[in-house]
Structure formats: structure tokens, C-alpha cells
Design a protein around this motif. Structure first.
Motif, mmCIF file in Angstrom:
data_model
loop_
_atom_site.group_PDB
_atom_site.id
_atom_site.type_symbol
_atom_site.label_atom_id
_atom_site.label_comp_id
_atom_site.label_asym_id
_atom_site.label_seq_id
_atom_site.Cartn_x
_atom_site.Cartn_y
_atom_site.Cartn_z
ATOM 1 N N ILE A 189 0.834 -1.200 0.000
ATOM 2 C CA ILE A 189 0.000 0.000 0.000
ATOM 3 C C ILE A 189 0.870 1.251 0.000
ATOM 4 C CG2 ILE A 189 -1.705 1.303 1.351
ATOM 5 C CD1 ILE A 189 -2.808 -1.447 2.249
ATOM 6 N N GLY A 190 1.980 1.217 0.724
ATOM 7 C CA GLY A 190 2.918 2.339 0.712
ATOM 8 C C GLY A 190 3.498 2.571 -0.673
ATOM 9 N N ASP A 191 3.844 1.499 -1.361
ATOM 10 C CA ASP A 191 4.347 1.624 -2.735
ATOM 11 C C ASP A 191 3.283 2.190 -3.663
ATOM 12 O OD1 ASP A 191 6.775 0.610 -1.937
ATOM 13 O OD2 ASP A 191 6.344 -1.437 -2.641
ATOM 14 N N LEU A 192 2.033 1.790 -3.449
ATOM 15 C CA LEU A 192 0.929 2.315 -4.259
ATOM 16 C C LEU A 192 0.800 3.822 -4.086
ATOM 17 C CD1 LEU A 192 -1.655 1.962 -6.020
ATOM 18 C CD2 LEU A 192 -2.879 1.662 -3.853
ATOM 19 N N PHE A 193 0.824 4.293 -2.853
ATOM 20 C CA PHE A 193 0.713 5.731 -2.613
ATOM 21 C C PHE A 193 1.905 6.485 -3.196
ATOM 22 C CE2 PHE A 193 -2.169 4.809 1.182
ATOM 23 C CZ PHE A 193 -3.308 5.092 0.449
ATOM 24 N N GLU A 194 3.072 5.898 -3.109
ATOM 25 C CA GLU A 194 4.266 6.525 -3.688
ATOM 26 C C GLU A 194 4.138 6.628 -5.205
ATOM 27 O OE1 GLU A 194 7.725 8.515 -3.792
ATOM 28 O OE2 GLU A 194 6.723 7.849 -1.962
ATOM 29 N N SER A 195 3.617 5.600 -5.834
ATOM 30 C CA SER A 195 3.421 5.621 -7.285
ATOM 31 C C SER A 195 2.393 6.672 -7.690
ATOM 32 C CB SER A 195 2.975 4.248 -7.791
ATOM 33 O OG SER A 195 3.957 3.284 -7.546
ATOM 34 N N VAL A 196 1.309 6.765 -6.938
ATOM 35 C CA VAL A 196 0.287 7.772 -7.230
ATOM 36 C C VAL A 196 0.868 9.167 -7.076
ATOM 37 C CG1 VAL A 196 -1.902 8.749 -6.415
ATOM 38 C CG2 VAL A 196 -1.663 6.276 -6.680
ATOM 39 N N ARG A 197 1.667 9.367 -6.042
ATOM 40 C CA ARG A 197 2.280 10.673 -5.824
ATOM 41 C C ARG A 197 3.217 11.031 -6.966
ATOM 42 N NH1 ARG A 197 5.576 11.774 -0.425
ATOM 43 N NH2 ARG A 197 5.536 9.533 -0.656
ATOM 44 N N GLN A 198 3.976 10.066 -7.466
ATOM 45 C CA GLN A 198 4.888 10.329 -8.576
ATOM 46 C C GLN A 198 4.137 10.570 -9.877
ATOM 47 O OE1 GLN A 198 7.602 7.062 -8.738
ATOM 48 N NE2 GLN A 198 8.775 7.743 -6.953
ATOM 49 N N VAL A 199 3.064 9.841 -10.106
ATOM 50 C CA VAL A 199 2.307 10.014 -11.360
ATOM 51 C C VAL A 199 1.686 11.409 -11.411
ATOM 52 C CG1 VAL A 199 0.214 9.274 -12.576
ATOM 53 C CG2 VAL A 199 1.856 7.579 -11.768
ATOM 54 N N PHE A 200 1.112 11.861 -10.319
ATOM 55 C CA PHE A 200 0.464 13.162 -10.310
ATOM 56 C C PHE A 200 1.404 14.286 -9.867
ATOM 57 C CE2 PHE A 200 -3.171 10.230 -9.879
ATOM 58 C CZ PHE A 200 -3.868 10.630 -11.012
ATOM 59 N N GLN A 201 2.649 13.970 -9.596
ATOM 60 C CA GLN A 201 3.683 14.931 -9.203
ATOM 61 C C GLN A 201 3.210 15.824 -8.054
ATOM 62 O OE1 GLN A 201 4.626 16.917 -12.849
ATOM 63 N NE2 GLN A 201 5.616 15.120 -13.721
ATOM 64 N N LEU A 202 2.755 15.181 -6.999
ATOM 65 C CA LEU A 202 2.219 15.923 -5.873
ATOM 66 C C LEU A 202 3.311 16.590 -5.036
ATOM 67 C CD1 LEU A 202 -0.603 13.488 -4.746
ATOM 68 C CD2 LEU A 202 -0.818 15.615 -6.022
ATOM 69 N N TYR A 203 4.474 15.989 -4.913
ATOM 70 C CA TYR A 203 5.561 16.581 -4.129
ATOM 71 C C TYR A 203 6.793 16.583 -4.998
ATOM 72 C CZ TYR A 203 2.931 15.377 0.159
ATOM 73 O OH TYR A 203 2.002 15.218 1.153
#
Length: 65
Positions: A51-65
Motif C-alpha cells: 500500500i505504501g508503494d501504491l501511494f508513492e506511485s500515485v504521488r509520482q504520477v500526479f507529481q504531488l511533491y
């Protein structure tokens, strides 16, 4: 995602289902409920990294940080 992780989670689910049924058949419904909750917690703890990897991937795809 690792296929091994899926097999581990499925194995725990099958094991917990068998234990739960055995406890219910012997009249220990409270212990069966505790065993089911314990199996759920173990499964969720195994998935924390995924689940942590999933959130990291979502953050990278949408360039949140």
C-alpha cells in the motif's frame, strides 16, 4: 507486485478459514472470531508495504511533491 505475496496472503486466508470452522464446530465461537480478526490483521500487516508503494506511485504520477 510479487506473486509470492499473493500466495502468502491466500495461504493465510485459507488457514484462518479452516481454523475458524474448526473452532465454530467445537462450540468456541468467541475464539473463532478472535482467530478471524487475527488473520485479518496479519494479512493487512503484510500488505502495508504494498500500500505504501501504491501511494508513492500515485504521488509520482500526479507529481504531488
Amino acid at each position: 507486485m510479487n506473486v509470492d505475496m499473493l500466495f502468502r496472503i491466500a495461504g493465510i486466508g485459507i488457514l484462518v478459514a479452516v481454523i475458524t470452522q474448526l473452532l465454530k464446530q467445537s462450540g468456541r465461537d468467541e475464539m473463532a472470531t478472535i482467530a478471524a480478526i487475527t488473520g485479518l490483521v496479519i494479512g493487512l500487516l503484510m500488505m502495508v508495504d504494498i500500500i505504501g508503494d501504491l501511494f508513492e506511485s500515485v504521488r509520482q504520477v500526479f507529481q504531488l511533491y
